[in-house]
Write an enzyme that holds these catalytic residues in place. Structure first.
Site, mmCIF file in Angstrom:
data_model
loop_
_atom_site.group_PDB
_atom_site.id
_atom_site.type_symbol
_atom_site.label_atom_id
_atom_site.label_comp_id
_atom_site.label_asym_id
_atom_site.label_seq_id
_atom_site.Cartn_x
_atom_site.Cartn_y
_atom_site.Cartn_z
ATOM 1 N N GLY A 258 0.804 -1.211 0.000
ATOM 2 C CA GLY A 258 0.000 0.000 0.000
ATOM 3 C C GLY A 258 0.837 1.260 0.000
ATOM 4 O O GLY A 258 0.302 2.369 0.058
ATOM 5 N N ASP A 259 2.156 1.110 -0.037
ATOM 6 C CA ASP A 259 3.020 2.295 -0.107
ATOM 7 C C ASP A 259 4.240 1.905 -0.944
ATOM 8 O O ASP A 259 4.198 0.903 -1.650
ATOM 9 C CB ASP A 259 3.368 2.775 1.315
ATOM 10 N N ASP A 260 5.314 2.697 -0.872
ATOM 11 C CA ASP A 260 6.475 2.427 -1.722
ATOM 12 C C ASP A 260 6.998 1.000 -1.509
ATOM 13 O O ASP A 260 7.105 0.540 -0.377
ATOM 14 C CB ASP A 260 7.597 3.411 -1.389
#
Ligand SMILES: *[C@@H]1O[C@H](CO)[C@@H](O)[C@H](O)[C@H]1NC(C)=O
Ligand SMILES: *[C@@H]1O[C@H](CO)[C@@H](O)[C@H](O)[C@H]1NC(C)=O
Ligand SMILES: *[C@@H]1O[C@H](CO)[C@@H](O)[C@H](O)[C@H]1NC(C)=O
Ligand SMILES: *[C@@H]1O[C@H](CO)[C@@H](O)[C@H](O)[C@H]1NC(C)=O
Ligand SMILES: *[C@@H]1O[C@H](CO)[C@@H](O)[C@H](O)[C@H]1NC(C)=O
Ligand SMILES: *[C@@H]1O[C@H](CO)[C@@H](O)[C@H](O)[C@H]1NC(C)=O
Length: 487
Positions: A258-260
């Site tokens: 859900g992020d980098d």
């Protein structure tokens, strides 16, 4: 889908000759026991001593807390630090646990059917000081919950397995975070700080409360063969975040988050500037990433200690927001320089290239507006991207342009219904060669003879020469009198 392969730098590769041998017997009570375990594994150091979590009262029923068993096991094994080191074997089972601390010359090994289940009871998580280079927790000012697996001031520590699982059970943390109910910053799954000679490999990490793997203030770090999975809607579930680390190698990882997928960091504004510890000598290769709302590799946004000499190659990105993205702001200070990217294949991207000079996000209002980041010598080459919304958004800082940007041999196929200008560049300088569609005027095309001009170093960094050994584990399981005597 096949990743492009390139010849490797000289490096000893551990090839396993034998697979796990587990002799299983059924005892009178119908439960399974494994009297002998014998297998080989790959690690930077082999160990002279070993024990199993079950020797210390561990119960793998998914319900009983094993926090005390982990602590007892590692406290016991710590005595072998100077005597050949030790390994803790986690057998098949579901091992509920709160946070525990690693020790030096130590290996934590998860069997392929072992699942560490992170406790959802906040009392199982000590609250520790914020990172000095950040000045505060990221979710809340003040302290932060310690990571599930934590190590500080260690040397020679390995967390590995044959793809055993660490399940952060993050759902309840994500809910509390979204509702603003957290008093402290969420825990990470694995954090190793102020340490050297670290290996984290061959594990499956799922549903971390926040970041997954966080080596910080450390050197000689190998991260290999991790599968990291979290819902693409989960908050801040970054995959691997090398932070103020030197000499790091990340390879053969598959990350959906859900992020980098990878976020390279080095501290936040005035705290990062005064701590002054850069991330440098970082190799990332053979990464597969799916991150619809974030970057495949982010450099920043916390980069105030500096980021230098990052080499990324053989990357496959699918359905991700951006490729190798620079994120910074006025007030960060620091630098991002000598960045080399080669060989990326991208399918369905919002931006192939993205640099942001006004990321904002400050720890507090005491940042120095005169602390401008230096962004220089950024190289991208040999990239193929398809189904792309925008080729590039390259946005430097007014009065502080991002310089030395080189982009060569890049073919971007835009999605059918794109209307916007494919390139939008402000306050940047550099050049290009062999890039389709034609880049912005700030990156003039130097002509076809420069198609291979963007640099990628030919030397290797020291971590590439670290030998990975073939180690073997053979141990009579169940009641080990030697161990029991010490309990
Ligand atoms: C692990 O170490 C940290 C930092 O020293 C400490 O706060 C914490 O209580 C330790 N955890 C355990 C389970 O011993
Ligand atoms: C580790 O060492 C650092 C720097 O020497 C020190 O500030 C810190 O208190 C130590 N942390 C732990 C948990 O031992
Ligand atoms: C672990 O998983 C990776 C990625 O799926 C796979 O390539 C590797 O062969 C697995 N290793 C073992 C020992 O099962
Ligand atoms: C251009 O990039 C492709 C991969 O995208 C690679 O196969 C080719 O060798 C590169 N060309 C040059 C001249 O480097
Ligand atoms: C192209 O990207 C869009 C999102 O921008 C996506 O909905 C679509 O499925 C993609 N098409 C292909 C062929 O991958
Ligand atoms: C280009 O980027 C600048 C700076 O982010 C923005 O203000 C501008 O609206 C963009 N232009 C287009 C055509 O998207």
């Amino acid at each position: 889908m096949e990743l492009p392969r390139k010849p490797q730098a000289i490096q000893a590769i551990c090839v396993l000759a034998a697979t796990i041998l587990l002799l299983r017997i059924e005892s009178v009570d119908g439960r399974h026991h494994y009297p002998w375990e014998s297998f080989e594994y790959c690690a930077i150091s082999c160990r002279a001593h070993s024990a199993s979590l079950t020797d210390f009262g561990g119960v793998g029923d998914g319900v009983t807390s094993n926090t005390k068993a982990f602590k007892a096991a590692i406290d016991y094994l710590a005595q072998f630090e100077e005597d050949g080191g030790s390994m803790l074997f986690v057998p098949p089972g579901k091992w509920l646990t709160g946070s525990f601390n690693l020790t030096s010359h130590f290996t934590l090994y998860l069997h392929k059917d072992a699942v560490l289940l992170a406790s959802q009871d906040e009392n199982e998580w000590a609250v520790i000081e914020p990172l000095p280079s950040y000045g505060r927790g990221r979710d809340a000012s003040g302290g932060r919950y310690i990571s599930l697996i934590f190590g500080a001031n260690l040397t020679d520590v390995v967390v590995t397995g044959d793809n055993g699982t660490i399940d952060g059970q993050g759902e309840s943390w994500w809910k509390k975070f979204r509702k603003g109910e957290l008093q402290f910053t969420r825990p990470y799954l694995i954090e190793i700080m102020y340490s050297e000679n670290v290996q984290i490999s061959n594990l499956v990490l799922v549903n971390s409360p926040s970041w997954n793997v966080h080596p910080v203030y450390s050197s000689n770090v190998i991260v290999q063969g991790l599968t990291i999975l979290a819902p693409v809607t989960s908050p801040n579930t970054d995959g691997i975040n090398p932070d103020s680390c030197t000499n790091t190698r990340i390879e053969d990882c598959y990350i959906v988050s859900g992020d980098d997928c990878i976020a390279v960091k080095s501290g936040w504004d005035e705290y990062g500037i005064s701590f002054g510890m850069p991330t440098r000598q970082l190799v990332i290769r053979r990464l597969t990433c799916i991150s619809p709302d974030s970057a495949v590799i982010a450099l920043g946004s916390e980069m105030s200690g500096g980021i230098q000499d990052v080499r990324a190659e053989d990357i496959l990105a699918i359905n991700s927001e951006s490729g190798v993205r620079i994120k910074t702001s006025i007030g960060r200070g620091g630098y991002v320089k000598d960045i080399y990217v080669r060989g990326m294949t991208m399918k369905t991207m919002k931006w192939v290239f993205w640099m942001t000079g006004n990321y904002g996000s400050h720890p507090d209002n005491n940042y120095d507006p005169k602390a401008l980041p230096v962004i220089n010598n950024i190289n991208y080459r040999d990239i193929i991207a398809e189904n792309v919304t925008m080729a590039a958004k390259l946005e430097g800082i007014q009065g502080d342009p991002f310089t030395g940007i080189c982009i060569s041999n890049v073919t971007i196929e835009l999605a059918k219904n794109t209307k916007k200008l494919p390139w939008n560049c402000t306050n940047i300088e550099g050049f290009s060669s062999g890039v389709v569609p034609q880049p912005c005027g700030a990156l003039p095309d130097k002509g076809p003879e420069y198609i291979a001009a963007c640099n990628f170093p030919t030397d290797s960094i020291p971590i590439d020469n670290v030998e990975i050994k073939t180690c073997s584990y053979r141990r009579k399981h169940l009641l080990n009198n030697h161990v029991m005597k010490h309990l």
